[in-house]
Design an enzyme around this catalytic site. Structure first.
Site, mmCIF file in Angstrom:
data_model
loop_
_atom_site.group_PDB
_atom_site.id
_atom_site.type_symbol
_atom_site.label_atom_id
_atom_site.label_comp_id
_atom_site.label_asym_id
_atom_site.label_seq_id
_atom_site.Cartn_x
_atom_site.Cartn_y
_atom_site.Cartn_z
ATOM 1 N N CYS A 188 0.607 -0.977 0.117
ATOM 2 C CA CYS A 188 -0.033 0.153 0.339
ATOM 3 C C CYS A 188 0.853 1.482 0.188
ATOM 4 C CB CYS A 188 -0.874 -0.193 1.076
ATOM 5 S SG CYS A 188 -1.911 1.175 1.134
ATOM 6 N N PRO A 189 1.089 1.692 -1.051
ATOM 7 C CA PRO A 189 1.796 3.291 -0.862
ATOM 8 C C PRO A 189 1.191 4.486 0.134
ATOM 9 C CG PRO A 189 -0.172 3.633 -2.598
ATOM 10 C CD PRO A 189 0.260 2.047 -2.575
#
Length: 630
Positions: A465-466
């Site tokens: 997840c950025p």
């Protein structure tokens, strides 16, 4: 001359000792047809029978008196032919009849283990070494087995030989290490990546030319390996016996890609005395700070310029153009695209920071003293607005921190454990890249995956997840779901705050003026608040979609995002055009109970699984989709 030790290999023919490889391919393809013609091999000599793996014929000839140690006219023994064709049953039989396991033979004066290694027969390598074959013996070219495995890109054999005690930096008679051979001959990430994981000496030079692995990679134009070596801090300024650096060799070959990357690596090391700006560009920590900090400034400038008391939109347009130019400059000069998570994380943190600044600076007193809800004249008390917002924020910060910084389920192993795992997998015939990670050197548990961004294997991998700058896996997936929920609540509070602010400060209503006039009025009433409202709507959409997808996968399908996207790659899923049948799906209620570990004061017992140690699935035939983990 730089190529002398390698061209000698080519001129003599790397495969000269296994010229009868055509027997291997041809014999293997005819194994089926021979079953229908059982008398076809009755007149074969023992060499041909060995090549084709006709055990009965070979045993018949040996029992009739043939000496298994007797070489053929090419000075090749039966054990060589059995090894190159991966005839394990014949190898066992010949050794039981007195065959010499390390017999030298063929044009290159090689052992059967050399032949098996060249062909990439891991099972044969394992079998021969069980009978005492010595992998450190050199062939006629001066190479031991680990050098041959590296040359021909047989990663699993390289791993097995090193795990069994072969020196990762062993030099052959030409002074070449396995890493040098891999850099020169194998144009793929492995086995170079595997050797680097084994802490190979990156900057060793060979005996005759003093070329490092980076020199050999440049000579071969091996761009994949060049990138790996540069990431492993290979010395870009190392000189060979002629005083040439890898950059010099790249310039001789006029390869623009190699020249640019090697020059950038030199500058990053400070060899070229770059200017102050270049030093900042090369500072990875500084670039990361720029990527994280830029969104804070940009989000503020967009709202600040819109909120300026200037009637001319031309002036504001020029100011926005200036912001755009500045962002383009920063992007080209400082943004490091190898740090995939820094920019999205910066955007998220910046947006949330300015939302909270807006809440406490603009909304706090308005909502507390002046807000009217749904045309009721009663003032909203402090306890029903700000206290829930603050509690929600504390829980949000906690779960964001746990999602960001906690262990997502990293699969760890000591050096000794890694080597033990390699040996166990190889000797059980299971050392293949579908269950073995050549980067982490570990056996991959079921549902795990190697994250290319984090460069580590994660148990029950969902996705990277950025927005939280971390993987989502077995260790933090529950925190991630809680983070999404409370983030969605916080965004709803912000949207509510914006609407409440417009009720007090904007002389317009949607019911009276219609949508478009209402929109222009609230935008001009407070451009900053409208900008925060747009940010809230944007984040509301992706958070809402993400949380719905996550809940659907967890509750209805019993799978992770990675499994849903790549279900066809995993043999334990049954995939049709419209559905995915998962062995981990136990029904909506049970899936939720197990995922969130709901106990309800002991009334419910969730099934907890340590996904870092689960390697196989045994299907429960009575329940169909049920399973037992072993």
């Amino acid at each position: 001359e730089l190529f002398s030790c390698c061209t000698a290999v080519d001129e003599s023919g790397c495969y000269s000792e296994i010229k009868p490889q055509t027997h291997y391919n041809h014999g293997f393809s005819e194994n089926v047809s021979r079953k229908n013609h059982v008398d076809d091999y009755s007149t074969w000599d023992i060499v041909k029978a060995t090549q084709y793996g006709i055990f009965e014929r070979c045993r018949e000839l040996v029992e009739a008196g043939f000496d298994v140690r007797q070489p053929d006219k090419e000075n090749v023994t039966l054990l060589h032919w059995a090894a190159i064709n991966n005839r394990i049953d014949l190898v066992k039989y010949y050794i039981s009849k007195g065959a010499i396991v390390d017999q030298l033979g063929g044009d290159l004066n090689s052992t059967p283990l050399h032949w098996a290694t060249r062909q990439g027969h891991l099972s044969m390598v394992v079998q021969l070494m069980k009978y005492g074959a010595d992998p450190s013996l050199i062939d006629g070219e001066g190479c031991s087995c680990v050098h041959l495995a590296a040359q021909f890109g047989h990663t699993s054999i390289v791993a097995y030989l090193i795990a069994k005690g072969q020196d990762v930096d062993m030099m052959d008679q030409n002074g070449m290490t396995p890493l040098m051979w891999a850099a020169y001959r194998t144009h793929s990430v492995d086995p170079t990546r595997l050797l680097l994981t084994f802490n190979v000496s990156v900057n060793l030079g060979d005996k005759y030319h003093k070329n490092t692995a980076l020199h050999w990679a440049v000579l071969a134009g091996n761009t994949t390996v060049i990138s790996l070596l540069l990431d492993a801090n290979a010395n870009v300024d190392a000189q060979n016996i002629k005083g040439e650096t890898p950059l010099d060799l790249a310039k001789q070959r006029k390869n623009v890609w190699m020249i640019n990357h090697l020059q950038e690596a030199r500058q990053a090391k400070g060899y070229d005395s770059p200017s102050y700006l270049k030093r900042l560009k090369m500072d990875k920590e500084f670039r990361q700070k720029v990527m994280l900090g830029t969104p804070f400034v940009v989000v503020w400038l967009v709202g600040f310029i819109a909120d300026l008391d200037i009637d001319s939109w031309l002036i504001k347009s020029v100011m926005y153009a200036g912001v755009w130019v500045a962002v383009q400059f920063l992007s080209k000069a400082f943004f490091d695209h190898s740090m995939h998570s820094a920019l999205p994380l910066g955007i998220y943190l910046a947006t949330k920071f300015w939302m909270y600044a807006t809440w406490f600076y603009w909304f706090w007193n308005d909502i507390l003293f002046n807000n009217f809800c749904l045309d009721f004249s009663a003032h909203l008390p402090f306890a029903t607005v700000h206290v829930p917002f603050l509690i929600n924020s504390l829980v949000l910060f906690y779960n964001f921190g746990k999602s960001w910084k906690s262990d997502p389920g990293i699969i760890k192993a000591s050096e000794e454990q890694k080597k033990k795992t390699i040996v166990e997998l190889a000797e059980t015939g299971s050392l293949d890249l579908s269950i073995f990670c050549s980067t982490c050197l570990i056996r991959k548990p079921v549902r795990s995956k190697h994250c290319a961004v984090c460069n580590r294997c994660i148990a029950k991998f969902d996705h990277h997840c950025p927005w939280v700058g971390n993987c989502v896996g077995s260790g933090n997936h529950r925190y991630f779901m809680a983070y999404l929920f409370f983030l969605l609540c916080m965004i709803c509070w912000m949207i509510y705050g914006c609407i409440s602010y417009w009720r007090v400060h904007c002389a317009t209503t949607y019911a009276k003026d219609g949508f478009w006039l209402y929109l222009t009025q609230i935008a001009s009433c407070s451009p900053w608040i409208f900008w925060m409202f747009l940010n809230s709507i944007f984040h509301f959409m992706w958070v809402a979609v993400l949380i719905m997808c996550q809940l659907y996968q967890i509750a209805a399908l019993g799978i992770t995002t990675n499994e849903r996207m790549n279900a066809r790659r995993y043999k334990h899923f049954k995939v049709t055009a419209t559905s995915i049948e998962s062995p981990f799906n136990h029904g909506c209620f049970r899936n939720l109970v197990d995922f969130f570990e709901i106990r309800c004061c002991g009334l419910i017992r969730p099934v907890t699984v340590d996904w870092t140690k689960q390697y196989t699935i045994e299907y429960d035939q009575t329940s169909g989709s049920g399973y037992q983990l072993v």
